[in-house]
Design a protein around this motif. Structure first.
Motif, PDB file in Angstrom:
ATOM      1  N   GLN A   1       0.916  -1.353  -0.074  1.00  0.00           N
ATOM      2  CA  GLN A   1       0.002  -0.045  -0.029  1.00  0.00           C
ATOM      3  C   GLN A   1       0.752   1.335  -0.043  1.00  0.00           C
ATOM      4  O   GLN A   1       0.629   2.165  -0.807  1.00  0.00           O
TER       5      GLN A   1
ATOM      6  N   ASN B   1       1.321   4.006  -3.389  1.00  0.00           N
ATOM      7  CA  ASN B   1       0.975   5.549  -3.452  1.00  0.00           C
ATOM      8  C   ASN B   1       2.002   6.416  -2.756  1.00  0.00           C
ATOM      9  O   ASN B   1       1.909   7.151  -1.945  1.00  0.00           O
TER      10      ASN B   1
ATOM     11  N   ASP C   1       1.485  10.089  -2.952  1.00  0.00           N
ATOM     12  CA  ASP C   1       0.471  10.715  -1.710  1.00  0.00           C
ATOM     13  C   ASP C   1       1.221  10.712  -0.607  1.00  0.00           C
ATOM     14  O   ASP C   1       1.075   9.668   0.005  1.00  0.00           O
TER      15      ASP C   1
ATOM     16  N   SER D   1      -0.513   9.143   2.680  1.00  0.00           N
ATOM     17  CA  SER D   1      -0.899   7.504   2.719  1.00  0.00           C
ATOM     18  C   SER D   1       0.197   6.888   3.304  1.00  0.00           C
ATOM     19  O   SER D   1      -0.075   5.856   3.493  1.00  0.00           O
TER      20      SER D   1
END
Length: 256
Positions: A164, A168, A171, A174
């Motif tokens: 995860q 990302n 970003d 995150s």
């Protein structure tokens, strides 16, 4: 109540909690996604390895790690010698209304009163002993499996969190939550395995060994009583179940 188990688990949890509280905010160490992966995943994987009855029965057996306590070996030997004396003087029917400390021993006494021969008593009680061993072993196996699976589920959670995070990277917001899942799942898995599952599994195995030894003592004594063996001989025979130091102390007291 077994103070060693209670103090050991409570002490370990208290030390970890103190380290958390003295550092950053405790809420940082609480992550629902990590708990879901480790706790939920561990329970379902372990359930897949056993039957529902074995899985649920293990949690009932876990209570034995905290509150189950066998009588002292020396006290049991004294009780059995007293029973042998009564049987020798009054016959086995004199034991019919006697209060017995152990359900297993009470079952054997009832067989004596019913007139069962020594071979039958030994066979039936050995079957009962093996069933008890199997029940305790099953509970220990479930918690041993839990100790094996929890760290693995923690590693799976870590990989999920890293995937995860890496997917990302553009970003920044995150990255933190994903990294928290990655690290906390490893922490949760290690804590479940090291602080809960392994100690309970080991204590259940210890209880299993202790109970089997005590039941063997009862069986030997009951067979000897049925055969009419002298109570003094029975006491000497059963003293082999005592630890060496207690055996020497008992021998010294007898000599005195």
């Amino acid at each position: 109540m077994d103070l060693a188990t209670l103090i050991g688990l409570a002490g370990a949890i208290l030390l970890i909690a103190s380290a958390v509280i003295l550092g950053v905010s405790p809420s940082v160490f609480i992550n629902p996604a990590s708990l879901l992966i480790v706790v939920g995943g561990t329970m379902f994987v372990v359930l897949a390895k056993f039957s529902v009855a074995q899985f649920l029965g293990a949690f009932k057996a876990a209570a034995r790690a905290f509150k189950f306590k066998l009588p002292e070996t020396q006290a049991s030997i004294e009780e059995l010698v007293d029973i042998a004396n009564v049987a020798r003087k009054e016959g086995v029917l004199g034991l019919e209304d006697r209060e017995i400390s152990s359900p297993f021993l009470a079952q054997g006494i009832q067989m004596l009163v019913d007139g069962q021969d020594g071979k039958t008593i030994k066979e039936l009680l050995n079957k009962e002993r093996l069933m008890t061993l199997d029940h305790n072993r099953s509970g220990a196996k479930v918690f041993t499996a839990m100790a094996d699976v929890a760290p693995a589920m923690g590693m799976i959670g870590t990989l999920i969190g890293l995937v995860q995070m890496l997917s990302n990277m553009e970003d920044p917001k995150s990255i933190g939550p994903a990294m928290a899942v990655a690290l906390l799942t490893t922490l949760y898995g290690a804590m479940i395995a090291t602080m809960i599952a392994t100690p309970i599994a080991d204590k259940l195995s210890l209880r299993m060994t202790e109970e089997a030894r005590m039941q063997s003592l009862y069986i030997d004594a009951l067979v000897a009583i049925q055969e009419g063996t002298n109570p003094r001989i029975i006491e000497q025979m059963l003293s082999s179940y005592l630890p060496p130091k207690e055996r020497e102390k008992a021998a010294a007291a007898e000599g005195a």
